[in-house]
Structures are given as structure tokens and as C-alpha cells.
Design an enzyme around this catalytic site. Sequence first.
Site, PDB file in Angstrom:
ATOM      1  N   HIS A  45     -18.406  -4.979  11.939  1.00  0.00           N
ATOM      2  CA  HIS A  45     -19.019  -5.555  10.733  1.00  0.00           C
ATOM      3  C   HIS A  45     -18.002  -6.375   9.953  1.00  0.00           C
ATOM      4  O   HIS A  45     -18.316  -7.499   9.505  1.00  0.00           O
ATOM      5  CB  HIS A  45     -19.562  -4.432   9.854  1.00  0.00           C
ATOM      6  CG  HIS A  45     -19.907  -4.861   8.461  1.00  0.00           C
ATOM      7  ND1 HIS A  45     -21.060  -5.554   8.153  1.00  0.00           N
ATOM      8  CD2 HIS A  45     -19.232  -4.711   7.288  1.00  0.00           C
ATOM      9  CE1 HIS A  45     -21.084  -5.804   6.857  1.00  0.00           C
ATOM     10  NE2 HIS A  45     -19.994  -5.304   6.303  1.00  0.00           N
ATOM     11  N   HIS A  51     -17.490 -10.499   7.724  1.00  0.00           N
ATOM     12  CA  HIS A  51     -16.718 -10.954   6.562  1.00  0.00           C
ATOM     13  C   HIS A  51     -15.641 -11.991   6.880  1.00  0.00           C
ATOM     14  O   HIS A  51     -15.418 -12.920   6.094  1.00  0.00           O
ATOM     15  CB  HIS A  51     -16.048  -9.747   5.889  1.00  0.00           C
ATOM     16  CG  HIS A  51     -16.984  -8.876   5.133  1.00  0.00           C
ATOM     17  ND1 HIS A  51     -17.501  -9.225   3.917  1.00  0.00           N
ATOM     18  CD2 HIS A  51     -17.508  -7.652   5.426  1.00  0.00           C
ATOM     19  CE1 HIS A  51     -18.300  -8.268   3.464  1.00  0.00           C
ATOM     20  NE2 HIS A  51     -18.327  -7.307   4.369  1.00  0.00           N
ATOM     21  N   GLU A  92     -22.753  -9.530   0.874  1.00  0.00           N
ATOM     22  CA  GLU A  92     -23.333  -8.729   1.956  1.00  0.00           C
ATOM     23  C   GLU A  92     -24.687  -9.274   2.437  1.00  0.00           C
ATOM     24  O   GLU A  92     -24.946  -9.313   3.641  1.00  0.00           O
ATOM     25  CB  GLU A  92     -23.500  -7.271   1.513  1.00  0.00           C
ATOM     26  CG  GLU A  92     -22.190  -6.525   1.294  1.00  0.00           C
ATOM     27  CD  GLU A  92     -21.431  -6.252   2.592  1.00  0.00           C
ATOM     28  OE1 GLU A  92     -21.956  -6.546   3.681  1.00  0.00           O
ATOM     29  OE2 GLU A  92     -20.296  -5.748   2.514  1.00  0.00           O
ATOM     30  N   SER A 146     -24.086  -9.695  10.764  1.00  0.00           N
ATOM     31  CA  SER A 146     -23.691  -8.691  11.752  1.00  0.00           C
ATOM     32  C   SER A 146     -24.821  -7.717  12.057  1.00  0.00           C
ATOM     33  O   SER A 146     -24.593  -6.683  12.689  1.00  0.00           O
ATOM     34  CB  SER A 146     -22.453  -7.917  11.257  1.00  0.00           C
ATOM     35  OG  SER A 146     -22.728  -7.255  10.033  1.00  0.00           O
TER      36      SER A 146
END
Length: 548
Positions: A376, A381, A421, A440
Site C-alpha cells: 500500500h 503513496h 487516501e 492500491s
Amino acid sequence: MAVAAAQKNREMFAIKKSYSIENGYPSRRRSLVDDARFETLVVKQTKQSVLEEARARANDSGLESDFIQDTAPFGEDQHDENKNVQSEADADGTIKSDEDYTLTEEEIILQNAAGESAEAEKAIQKAALLLRMREGMGTLSRILKVIDNYKGCVEHLETRPSQEAGIQFDALVKVSMSRSNLLQLIRSLRQSTSFAGVSLLSDNISNKTPWFPRHASDLDSCNHLMTKFEPELDMNHPGFADKQYRERRKEIAEIAFGYKYGDPIPSIVYLETENSTWQRVFNTVLELMPKHACREYKAAFGKLQAADIFVPHRIPQLEDVSNFLRKHTGFTLRPAAGLLTARDFLASLAFRVFQSTQYVRHANSPFHTPEPDCIHELLGHIPLLADPSFAQFSQEIGLASLGASDSEIEKLSTVYWFTVEFGLCKENQQLKAYGAALLSSIGELLHALSDKPELRPFEPASTSLQPYQDQEYQPIYYVAESFEDAKDKFRRWVSTMSRPFEVRFNPHTERVEVLDSVEKLETLIWQLNTEMLHLTNAVNKLRGSQFE
């Protein structure tokens, strides 16, 4: 002194245990927003308990009654005989009863600091007192006399007419004296009916301002609230029944716990099953990225591939990724054993540091993980942290969190949740994803870009109050016109927060500077003027070259 007091405050009131189900954490899935809300609740309960215990100890020790025996009441000479103080006070009403006096939070912090040693008790403390005077200006002379009796120095004094009935003047008195004498002075003033209120303030930053790191090395102190080994605690975790997986998680977590500022990030020798899980998710992202990801994500992803960091068959090492980010945006990574608390995680962003896990989700659940893992972090990110505009937006969220109240941390966490997010943005009139959790997570990405959820324009004031849920796909997503538009709206919203000071990050010293004095502002203005001079010279040279 204020910084030290804030550190003591953090140590006194902070959660001592990691967040986990066994410690009462209410949510099965970890999230930044739930962390912030849980921290607010526990800190509030812990603080109340600590303050009540301190007040009980003060009452049990007879501190206040001893004080009345040992100290002259307000307005009398400290060198007078004190044996009849209590009876005289009862007769003329100049001293309140013990029941009228209760230790405030500031006094408890000061009292704890003074109680550490004889030297600490005698240490000089600067403080500000707000006195609400029922009588006229003649009270000031008595105030100054009492301060002198306690061997204090008055550094500032100002008064103003009070707006409340029954109170003639408010006086702000800044003093410096030993901690023990300061406590006695406050009690002496509180015992007098001449005042409707006596409040201890702090000089500069309030002791109630939560502690926050000032240098990148202070992030070593921001990992004590990590969640430890969730698979051992949650029966619904994919790895709960897998002893080998739990041992592997523990092994990798210990590496993160031992990491200190300045250390190279330890490499992890990933297992074949872990690299296989990475490959499945990586190939899926490659398939969906061209159509659904924003252009900034795709550009940075391509650079990571060109640098041989993003490859299908091998999980990247954090040290390589950190060096890549440093060259492009100044961001770096440091290993984390799990999801940090909201306050600690957001604080790291202020230093352009991203806390990243190194463990891998369970092989039986390659496209879902109940808490962030390195897949993730890396695929969600890292690409956008290599984009200058998005990196700046992330840092500004972090800077806004430093010294913020618990309720403001909740709001910042919610903004982070719906942007970094789960954020969407417009690109040539089409919706694209930039949120790490979307990029993701295959299922949520396709859901977010379908016609099922409600889409709202990103406005921090309303976004920060939006409830969220993590058991199903989000029913609401927020759409930014662009990263620049999101940053502009965020800056205007942050300016309305209650924090009484501004901060800036100095990339040369890796230090956060609190802009709380004229001298600091003058230095900053001088630096900005120098930069403007260089920019002006550059513009003039470019213009001159066009006419040659």
C-alpha cells in the site's frame, strides 16, 4: 521552558500503550481518523484522572492549609507574625476557605516540575498572571508588594477596565521567580477576596499546547504509540491463524522499533511468497493505471520504473525509495512497525518524512489488508510523494498538525483521509484517482469512478466534518479541481485554526521554527528579500537576453 513543559505534559497525559483490540481500540480496521478519535477520548480520560489524583494528593498533604499557616495573607507584610493569620482572616473575610481553592492544570504541571528535585524547585520560572480585580487601582501596589515578598521580578504589567459587573480592572502581570515561590504567590492571591479570579498563563507557547517535534531527530520519539503485531490480536485478521506469518511480522517490526534518525534503513530479505504477492498487485496496478490514475501519479510511476526501483518481481527496499524521493522532492522514508497514531504520523509529514511499513500483507489476501503494508505504501503513496506539488500539499497538512488541538487533529485526519487516501481530481473533464487507498485497492478504485457514490467538490471546512466508514466502500468522495486548488483551499482553512502561532520548516537544518517573535520574523523577511533579489536578477537577465 515552555518546550520542556510541553514535553512533560505529553509524558504525563499520553497513551502509554499501543492501540490494539486488547487495549480497547474499538475498530477492527485501523485508520487515521479512528486513531485520532480514539486518542482524543483516551487522552481526555487520562488527563482527567491525572488531574484528580494530583488534586487529591495536594489536599491529602495539607499543602494549602500549611500555606495559610506559613504565609501572610494578601496585603499584609510577609515579615509580620503569622500565628493569628487564620483567625484574623475568618474575622475580616480577607481570606477564602480552603474549599474555594482547586489546583488548575497549569499549576499541577508546574508543581510536578518543581517536585523533581531541590534544584528544580528553585529554578526560575517565567509566567503570566491574569488578575481580575474587584477593587480599584490601589490594589496594584499591594500586588507588587506581595510579588516582592516572594522574591519575584515584574517584567511586564498592564491593566484594562473590565467588561464584567463587579470587576473593576483586569491586570496582566508577567513575573519571573522560583517555581516554589510562584506556586505560593498564586495561592496567596487566590486566598484574597480582592480578586474575582487569578489565572496562571504561560509565557510564549502555552503548556497546554501538545508537544511536537522540532527537529527530524525528534521523530524517534514519535513511535511509542505504534500498534504491535495486530495479527495476534484480531481473530478476523488474515494472518491470525498463521503462526509463521505472525513471527515474520514480529521480526520485521523489531527492525522498525530499533531504527534511529540518521541510520540507513535496514534492508529486508523478502520471501518468495512476499515477492509473489507484490507481483500480483503490481501487475494489476499497471493494468488499471493508464485509464484511472492522475497524470502526476503516472509520470512518477514511470520514473520509478526507469530507476529500476519499481519492477514486477521484487519488492523495493525503502532505502532505495527514500534516496529517489530525496532527489525529486526532498521527502525521505523511515521504517514503521505499523500505523502510527494520527498526531505522530501527521507530524512526520511536516519534516517531509513518510513513515512506511516494511511487512507484507498475508498471501491469502493479496488485494486487501486490514492495515497498511508496504505494498500500500509503495504503490499507493510513493509515486505522488515524488511529485513536487503533491509533496508540498502533504507537508502542509503535517505543518498544520503541529501543536493543533485534539479536535483539530481529528479534522486534519479526516481531510487527509478524503484526499491523500481516497481523493479524486479532475483531468480534462474526467475523473482520476490520486488517493493511495484507491490506487492500491482494485475494488474501491472501480467503485469510486463508477456512478454509484456521491461526488462532492473538495472544501476542507465541510470535508473535515464528514463522517466516514471503513467496513464498506465509501459512499462519498471529494473531488479537487487540481492539486494547486486543493492547496489554496487548505491554506485558507488552516488559517482559521485555533493554534496561536505559525511554524515553518527549515530544510537546511531539518528544524521546524516557531514564528513567535519579531526577531524570528525579521530574520525570515531578510531571507525572503534575498530570494526575491535573486529572482528579480534572474528575470532581468532573461529579459535582457531576449533583446540581444
